[in-house]
Design an enzyme around this catalytic site. Structure first.
Site, short mmCIF file in Angstrom:
data_model
loop_
_atom_site.label_atom_id
_atom_site.label_comp_id
_atom_site.label_asym_id
_atom_site.label_seq_id
_atom_site.Cartn_x
_atom_site.Cartn_y
_atom_site.Cartn_z
N PRO A 158 -6.97 -12.23 -34.22
CG PRO A 158 -5.94 -14.32 -34.02
CD PRO A 158 -6.09 -13.16 -34.96
CB CYS A 159 -8.86 -9.32 -29.97
SG CYS A 159 -10.28 -10.24 -29.29
CD GLN A 160 -8.80 -14.52 -28.45
OE1 GLN A 160 -8.02 -14.16 -29.34
NE2 GLN A 160 -9.96 -15.08 -28.72
CG HIS A 218 -3.97 -6.88 -28.85
ND1 HIS A 218 -2.68 -6.39 -28.90
CD2 HIS A 218 -4.20 -7.45 -30.06
CE1 HIS A 218 -2.16 -6.65 -30.10
NE2 HIS A 218 -3.07 -7.28 -30.81
#
Length: 348
Positions: free
Chosen positions: A96-98, A100
């Site tokens: 998951p990148c949200q 960052h």
């Protein structure tokens, strides 16, 4: 044909796996997906349908497969390793990148989900694959807890050569300005992300290229655009009549009055340029430059999938509503990135 045994964690609808499959095919290999983890049921359904995955090899929450400890595998991890079998060729994943993301003003850089990046390192310690590919947003390098450096050290301690870099998708032929952070690790030789990109350079592709020979929009969820609000219809009509691509200040919402950093919001795309990064908001003009270049509407899911480099045969029709389309397509990793990086790892 020899099989390429793959494990894909945080798999989404299968963008990385699709690219790996093509890289394997070009080497005369058949993809054998041993294990997939994806917590979004709808994205997982699209993965199974398009990569012919046995449901028994699909799992949901990755924390039910791997812990966050170190050392000898736990009982849970030992079961995972037995289910996967011996000799994994490649471990891939896009955690998951949200947390960052630069669009996240609440927990940017210090979100508990950011630690899931380290699950990729733990999975490598447990499964001992030949190579590893981890994808994320560029801001992952500024994580408050240093997850990239920690993952790199753990992989090096486990016997891998490691390289990291930011990849500009447009340089490898994806028709959008998307940039991604990539970590490659291998036990066969030292990977070089920049070299992988240099071997795949192709002329910058634009939206006109992406939309070539597309079926016209219809009333379906996949090929049809969401209905615009009266205000958004007014906005795009004014821009088209004045041949503008940026929304005039007088038509912006109050929160964007005066000085702001949201020039692309409510903007109109250009056929002779790449799209901006395709996100889950591609169907909503207020979330980016997502008005069609010459039609008074937002992008369709089909157009967004093209911009993400998904082939037309990839079936998203299992999605029950527009939100599901937006989530699966906007969160996907362009298959072209998976192909370019997997080809490099296989050539080491």
């Amino acid at each position: 044909r020899r099989c390429l045994k793959l494990v894909d964690l945080f798999a989404g609808c299968g963008g990385i796996s699709l690219g790996v499959e093509e890289a394997a095919r070009q080497r005369g290999q058949r993809l054998d997906v041993r294990l997939v983890s994806e917590i979004d049921d709808r994205a997982a359904t699209a993965y199974r349908a398009n990569l012919n995955l046995d449901s028994a090899r699909m799992r949901g929450d990755v924390t039910e497969l791997f812990g966050r400890g170190r050392g000898e595998p736990s009982e849970l991890e030992a079961r995972t390793r037995r289910a996967v079998g011996n000799k994994v060729d490649m471990l891939v994943g896009g955690p998951p990148c949200q947390g960052h993301s630069t669009l996240n003003n609440h927990t940017r850089g210090d979100d508990p989900k950011n630690a899931l990046y380290l699950v990729m390192a733990r999975a490598a310690e447990v499964l001992q694959p030949t190579s590893v590919l981890i994808e994320n947003v560029p801001a992952v390098e500024r994580d408050a807890n240093g997850v990239v450096d920690r993952a790199r050290r753990r992989l090096e301690e486990a016997g891998y050569w490691v390289d990291t870099a930011i990849v500009d998708m447009h340089k490898i032929g994806v028709p959008q300005t998307r940039k991604r952070h990539v970590l490659l690790a291998s036990r066969r030789g030292k990977p070089n992300v920049r070299e992988a990109v240099a071997d795949a350079l192709c002329p910058g592709r634009d939206i006109a290229w992406a939309f070539t020979r597309m079926q016209p929009p219809d009333d379906s969820l996949f090929r049809g655009a969401a209905k615009l609000s009266p205000r958004n219809l007014e906005r795009v009509t004014v821009m088209m009549s004045r041949k503008l691509h940026d929304l005039p200040a007088m038509l912006r919402p109050a929160c964007q009055a005066g000085f702001h950093k949201y020039k692309s919001m409510y903007g109109r795309l250009r056929f002779d340029q790449p799209a901006q990064t395709i996100t889950t908001g591609f169907g909503s003009p207020g979330q980016g430059r997502y008005f069609h270049p010459d039609q008074p509407r937002a992008l369709t899911a089909h157009e967004a999938a093209r911009l993400q480099f998904f082939p037309d045969w990839f079936d998203f029709e299992c999605m029950p509503h527009r939100t599901a389309f937006a989530t699966a397509i906007g969160n996907a990793v362009p298959p072209k990135l998976g192909f370019v990086l997997a080809r490099h790892l296989l050539d080491l």
